[in-house]
Write an enzyme that holds these catalytic residues in place. Structure first.
Site, short mmCIF file in Angstrom:
data_model
loop_
_atom_site.label_atom_id
_atom_site.label_comp_id
_atom_site.label_asym_id
_atom_site.label_seq_id
_atom_site.Cartn_x
_atom_site.Cartn_y
_atom_site.Cartn_z
N ALA A 65 -47.47 -13.49 41.66
CA ALA A 65 -46.62 -14.56 41.13
C ALA A 65 -47.01 -15.89 41.75
O ALA A 65 -46.23 -16.83 41.75
CB ALA A 65 -45.14 -14.26 41.37
N SER A 66 -48.22 -15.94 42.33
CA SER A 66 -48.78 -17.19 42.84
C SER A 66 -47.81 -17.88 43.80
O SER A 66 -47.44 -17.33 44.83
CB SER A 66 -49.15 -18.09 41.67
OG SER A 66 -49.86 -19.23 42.10
N HIS A 67 -47.36 -19.08 43.44
CA HIS A 67 -46.53 -19.88 44.35
C HIS A 67 -45.03 -19.59 44.24
O HIS A 67 -44.24 -20.22 44.93
CB HIS A 67 -46.76 -21.37 44.07
CG HIS A 67 -46.49 -21.74 42.64
ND1 HIS A 67 -47.46 -21.63 41.66
CD2 HIS A 67 -45.37 -22.18 42.04
CE1 HIS A 67 -46.93 -22.01 40.50
NE2 HIS A 67 -45.67 -22.34 40.69
#
Length: 210
Positions: A65-67
């Protein structure tokens, strides 16, 4: 055995949360990680089908979910040259993620195969990886069940970054060709970027010390 005969059985291990709708966007699917088991399972199915539509080239699946905050997670598909999933397949992702019953999951998969003219006799190949989020291991298990349900050959790259998986996919699909991109390994990834940097600065004056 028909190609999708085991899909409903495996799907029953990963029930879709009630009253929840999912939508595939630019970043794939992203939401609270504990609600994504059914979606990641189904992306395993669809990644295998996408591979078959590309004559068995490797498709990537990245669980991240990256950042986003730690409780979240996500999943996205990577096309053969390391690019984003072709946009025309995004509605297929959304449709199968929202199938309500296990039988519906198999039916949607069969419908996509027919609509896209996929040769389901081709052996599908999928490379996958995840980040370090707490829900990652659980979601990886769901993905692996999706691959097993349709007899896909999976390659687990473990915990790596999203750009690394994109790179691995492209390297795998170009290996042994005139367009060979590099070695599908972490050292190969770092070497690719180091060589590009050295070419960039070659012949340029060295910066003065700070």
């Amino acid at each position: 055995m028909a190609p999708f005969d085991r899909v409903a059985e495996y799907s029953s291990r990963h029930p879709k949360p009630a009253d929840t709708a999912f939508a595939y966007g630019t970043a794939g699917f992203r939401t609270v990680g504990t609600t994504l088991g059914s979606t990641v399972f189904r992306m395993g199915l669809l990644a295998a089908l996408r591979s078959q539509s590309k004559q068995g080239q490797t498709i990537g699946v990245m669980i991240t979910a990256s950042h986003n905050e730690e409780r979240d997670n996500g999943v996205k598909l990577v096309d053969p040259m390391g690019e984003m999933l072709q946009q025309s397949w995004e509605p297929h992702c959304t449709r199968i993620a929202n199938a309500e019953t296990d039988g519906d999951v198999a039916a949607v998969l069969a419908a996509v195969a027919e609509a896209e003219g996929v040769d389901v006799a081709v052996t599908p190949r999928v490379a996958y990886a995840r980040d370090t989020r707490p829900s990652g291991a659980m979601l990886q298990t769901a993905l692996e069940d999706g691959l097993a349900a349709v007899g896909a050959v999976g390659t687990d790259y473990g915990v790596v970054t999203t750009p690394q998986l994109h790179y691995f996919v492209r390297c795998t699909n170009t290996a042994g060709t005139a367009a060979e991109y590099g070695a599908a390994t972490e050292p190969g990834y770092y070497r690719k970027y180091a060589d590009a940097f050295l070419r960039l600065v070659d012949g340029k004056p060295a910066p003065t010390p700070l």
